[in-house]
Each structure stands twice: as C-alpha cells, then as structure tokens.
Design an enzyme around this catalytic site. Sequence first.
Site, mmCIF file in Angstrom:
data_model
loop_
_atom_site.group_PDB
_atom_site.id
_atom_site.type_symbol
_atom_site.label_atom_id
_atom_site.label_comp_id
_atom_site.label_asym_id
_atom_site.label_seq_id
_atom_site.Cartn_x
_atom_site.Cartn_y
_atom_site.Cartn_z
ATOM 1 N N SER A 127 0.842 -1.195 0.000
ATOM 2 C CA SER A 127 0.000 0.000 0.000
ATOM 3 C C SER A 127 0.878 1.246 0.000
ATOM 4 O O SER A 127 2.000 1.234 0.538
ATOM 5 C CB SER A 127 -0.856 -0.016 1.270
ATOM 6 O OG SER A 127 -1.439 1.238 1.472
ATOM 7 N N TYR A 151 -1.808 -0.410 10.735
ATOM 8 C CA TYR A 151 -2.099 -1.060 9.447
ATOM 9 C C TYR A 151 -0.934 -0.856 8.480
ATOM 10 O O TYR A 151 -0.404 -1.811 7.896
ATOM 11 C CB TYR A 151 -3.396 -0.493 8.837
ATOM 12 C CG TYR A 151 -3.541 -0.835 7.376
ATOM 13 C CD1 TYR A 151 -3.768 -2.148 6.970
ATOM 14 C CD2 TYR A 151 -3.415 0.148 6.385
ATOM 15 C CE1 TYR A 151 -3.865 -2.470 5.614
ATOM 16 C CE2 TYR A 151 -3.512 -0.165 5.037
ATOM 17 C CZ TYR A 151 -3.734 -1.477 4.650
ATOM 18 O OH TYR A 151 -3.820 -1.801 3.320
ATOM 19 N N LYS A 155 2.024 -3.560 6.827
ATOM 20 C CA LYS A 155 2.423 -3.721 5.412
ATOM 21 C C LYS A 155 3.928 -3.509 5.254
ATOM 22 O O LYS A 155 4.596 -4.236 4.513
ATOM 23 C CB LYS A 155 1.664 -2.718 4.530
ATOM 24 C CG LYS A 155 0.173 -2.982 4.429
ATOM 25 C CD LYS A 155 -0.119 -4.195 3.587
ATOM 26 C CE LYS A 155 -1.598 -4.503 3.499
ATOM 27 N NZ LYS A 155 -1.880 -5.802 2.886
HETATM 28 P P1 NAD Z 1 -11.064 -6.912 1.608
HETATM 29 O O1 NAD Z 1 -11.225 -6.849 3.081
HETATM 30 O O2 NAD Z 1 -12.257 -6.739 0.759
HETATM 31 O O3 NAD Z 1 -10.351 -8.294 1.205
HETATM 32 C C1 NAD Z 1 -9.443 -8.960 2.055
HETATM 33 C C2 NAD Z 1 -9.877 -10.412 2.109
HETATM 34 O O4 NAD Z 1 -8.951 -11.125 2.953
HETATM 35 C C3 NAD Z 1 -11.268 -10.590 2.730
HETATM 36 O O5 NAD Z 1 -12.044 -11.403 1.879
HETATM 37 C C4 NAD Z 1 -11.010 -11.261 4.076
HETATM 38 O O6 NAD Z 1 -12.060 -12.115 4.445
HETATM 39 C C5 NAD Z 1 -9.704 -12.006 3.797
HETATM 40 N N1 NAD Z 1 -8.874 -12.265 4.971
HETATM 41 C C6 NAD Z 1 -8.482 -11.375 5.917
HETATM 42 N N2 NAD Z 1 -7.705 -11.997 6.831
HETATM 43 C C7 NAD Z 1 -7.614 -13.295 6.450
HETATM 44 C C8 NAD Z 1 -6.954 -14.443 6.977
HETATM 45 N N3 NAD Z 1 -6.247 -14.369 8.128
HETATM 46 N N4 NAD Z 1 -7.052 -15.612 6.325
HETATM 47 C C9 NAD Z 1 -7.793 -15.711 5.193
HETATM 48 N N5 NAD Z 1 -8.433 -14.659 4.641
HETATM 49 C C10 NAD Z 1 -8.337 -13.480 5.264
HETATM 50 O O7 NAD Z 1 -9.925 -5.858 1.225
HETATM 51 P P2 NAD Z 1 -9.450 -5.350 -0.209
HETATM 52 O O8 NAD Z 1 -9.815 -3.930 -0.325
HETATM 53 O O9 NAD Z 1 -9.854 -6.306 -1.257
HETATM 54 O O10 NAD Z 1 -7.875 -5.408 -0.002
HETATM 55 C C11 NAD Z 1 -7.100 -6.515 -0.416
HETATM 56 C C12 NAD Z 1 -5.661 -6.278 0.005
HETATM 57 O O11 NAD Z 1 -5.198 -5.068 -0.574
HETATM 58 C C13 NAD Z 1 -5.483 -6.122 1.513
HETATM 59 O O12 NAD Z 1 -4.277 -6.763 1.886
HETATM 60 C C14 NAD Z 1 -5.377 -4.621 1.697
HETATM 61 O O13 NAD Z 1 -4.603 -4.305 2.825
HETATM 62 C C15 NAD Z 1 -4.650 -4.230 0.410
HETATM 63 N N6 NAD Z 1 -4.897 -2.831 0.050
HETATM 64 C C16 NAD Z 1 -6.188 -2.380 -0.099
HETATM 65 C C17 NAD Z 1 -6.425 -1.056 -0.411
HETATM 66 C C18 NAD Z 1 -7.844 -0.523 -0.551
HETATM 67 O O14 NAD Z 1 -8.026 0.679 -0.529
HETATM 68 N N7 NAD Z 1 -8.847 -1.372 -0.727
HETATM 69 C C19 NAD Z 1 -5.343 -0.172 -0.566
HETATM 70 C C20 NAD Z 1 -4.042 -0.661 -0.414
HETATM 71 C C21 NAD Z 1 -3.829 -1.994 -0.103
#
Ligand code: NAD
Length: 349
Positions: A127, A151, A155
């Site tokens: 991120s 958070y 990362k």
């Molecule tokens: P999201 O919460 O929709 O998806 C994350 C998924 O991981 C969920 O389905 C959740 O159930 C699953 N999960 C969490 N912990 C788990 C575990 N211990 N074991 C198995 N599954 C697990 O989030 P997203 O927006 O799709 O983000 C995906 C990734 O991208 C994340 O790592 C997030 O930190 C990163 N990210 C997201 C953004 C954003 O703005 N959406 C920005 C930068 C980075």
Amino acid sequence: MKDQTVLVTGGAGYIGSHACLELLQAGFKVVVVDNLANSKVESLARVQKLAGKTLTFYQADIRDKQALTDIFAKETPDTVIHFAGLKAVGESCALPQLYYHNNVYGTLVLTEVMNAANVKQLVFSSSATVYGESASPQYSEHFPLGAINPYGRSKAMIEDILRDLSASDKLNNVEKPWKIALLRYFNPIGAHDSGMIGEDPNGIPNNLMPYVAQVAIGKLTQLSVFGDDYPTRDGTGIRDYIHVVDLVQGHIKAIAALNGEHFAEGECKAYNLGAGRGYSVLEIIDAFQRVTGKTIPYQMSPRRAGDLAECFANPALALAELNWQVEKDLDDMVNDTWNWQTKNPQGYQ
Ligand code: NAD
Ligand code: UDP
C-alpha cells in the site's frame, strides 16, 4: 503461463474477487483461500458466473498452517497473489495486535508453507501507506518508508520480511530462489462494469468513494469533507484514485513479469500501482454529481488525523518493467461505482 495455477489469498474480498475474474478470463486456474472475515462467498459465485468458469474455494485462515499445507499439497500452485489482510486504519489503531497477528504472522505462515512446497513466486498487496513524509507529493518507489499507523506498519513489516527472505536465498544458495513483486496500491475504487461485483464495506464506510455512493443512494445523509484548508488547489485532500480493474490488471502483468526473463531470480521489488495524477475531494464530488445526476450534500469538517494533503504515484517503474498503466478514467470509476451501488444497494446480501 495460461495453464498455471494461481492461489489467491483473500480472493473473496473487494480487490481479490476482481482479480479472480481477470485471472479466470486470462486462462489461469484459480484457487482461493479466504476465511470470509470481511467478505461473502457470494462474490465468488458471481465471479464464476461472469467468467463462465469455475474456481476452487477453501474457507480457511492463512494462519492455519496445517490447512494451508494441505491446500498447497493438493493444488500445487505456481504463483500466489496475497490479498488476505485486515485493512481498516482506525481499527488497526484500536486493535494493533489483531492487525499484526493477522497480517504479519499470517504472511509468515504463508511464506513458510510456500517455502516447504517450493512455491517461490509471490505477488503481495502492499500500500502507498508504507511511505513516510516526503517533500514531493508524487511518490516513487525509492522514497523513504515510514508508515504512521499499525495497518501501514503491518504492510511495511511484511515488505521487510519478504525482502529479507529473498536476500536469504542468495546466502543459502538455494536452487529455486524467490521472485516477489510488492505492489503498492494508491486508492482503488470502482467496480466491474457488469455491476455484479464491487466493494461491500461493513457498516459505515471509512473511504471517500463508498461513502459518497451511499450518500447518493440515500443510505447516508451527507458527506463530511475532512479539511478544506490544505495547501492544495481547492483546499481539500488530493489522492490518486485507480479503477479496481486497472489495479488487478497490474497483478496479471506482475505474474507475467515474474515468469519472464527480466525479473531476476531472488528479486523482491516494489512497484507503485497508481495513475500518476490526483483528484481532490471536491473534484470527486463534482464528478459524482455530474455522472449520476444526484446531488451529494456535504459539509466542510476538520481534518482527519493522519491524513496527508496530497499523495499520488509516480507509476513510471510499473510501465517500464511490468508494461502496465491505467486505462480507465474518473468517469469510468464513478460510473462503475454507481452501477454497482444501484444494482446492489445492500451489497451482497
Ligand atoms: P477486503 O477486506 O475486501 O479483502 C481482504 C480479504 O482477505 C477478505 O475477503 C477477508 O475475508 C480475507 N482475509 C483477511 N484476513 C484473512 C486471513 N487471516 N485468512 C484468510 N483470509 C483473510 O480488502 P481489499 O480492499 O480487497 O484489499 C485486499 C488487500 O489489498 C489487503 O491486503 C489490503 O490491505 C490491500 N490494500 C487495499 C487497499 C484498498 O483501498 N482497498 C489499498 C491498499 C492496499
Ligand atoms: N475523505 C473525506 N471524507 C470522508 C472520507 C474521506 O473528506 O468521509 C477524504 C480524506 O480526508 C482524503 C480522501 O478523502 O483526503 C481519500 O480518503 P480515503 O479514506 O478514501 O483514502 P486514504 O485516506 O486512505 O487515501
């Protein structure tokens, strides 16, 4: 490459579900591991319907080493895309142990299982929050890191672990070294243009775009604009918004790069995934009103703690080395957000 199996952790989530769809459409076999902590299995039902193809789903926690070991033995993936993680900044300040346990320990278990199974290609969801303070609002990969909340630090710690892991392969002279792409996302928004999959936040959204969409549909009464006195063109915060479908294309390009000859064995490299330009909060509101014809009531409010005035990507490295750049514009992002919101006012429920 097309017949390869990609194991997608967190594949039922917002970005993961879009990635699964693009992977299936590109011809990959897809295996999802998700504990459904922040998602619903309905997203994967819709992905398969859209793709006209099936994927394999395991409801499992990446911290469960035995479960993960069994899945790797059965599915023999070639590459892992690692989305699984908790992502709410505010919650991470209230529950830091949960975030470090889930995100950092979860990644340790995943990489241990990958090592044991000799699966050494990894694409990791990092991120832009890993970056520290900078004199320039346009962030390049070599800028100093310095996350300011648990958070972001989770990362940054994972990035450190993955860099150390790659470096250790060289010391240990292993036959098949790691190849790792750390993808630093800017602000993913939007949804697949079918309106079948999209972002389904729990409770009141923290992020701007889902909040605006819920105001437009009448679920929330008005938007608070956090700060109108920033040194930006209209005083409100500027971010680099990127369409989620463009973002997941970056992952497909990263897999191609990992499999290609230019990505050296033992390499662990960070890439910004952003558009390279920013929009202010007021510009987002204007675009939403123009595209949807809805009025977005808003009030100016104090700055939100920890927010930067302006942050956008230098995406030149991703273009040069992954052959990736954004293709969709702000109107696409707003249109697709609105299409998803109107077709699914209660999300996946
Ligand atoms: P999201 O919460 O929709 O998806 C994350 C998924 O991981 C969920 O389905 C959740 O159930 C699953 N999960 C969490 N912990 C788990 C575990 N211990 N074991 C198995 N599954 C697990 O989030 P997203 O927006 O799709 O983000 C995906 C990734 O991208 C994340 O790592 C997030 O930190 C990163 N990210 C997201 C953004 C954003 O703005 N959406 C920005 C930068 C980075
Ligand atoms: N923002 C806002 N009101 C909200 C949510 C966000 O004014 O209800 C602003 C926020 O201050 C920032 C921009 O919108 O300038 C993007 O915020 P978001 O939380 O979506 O992303 P991030 O802060 O993680 O970049």
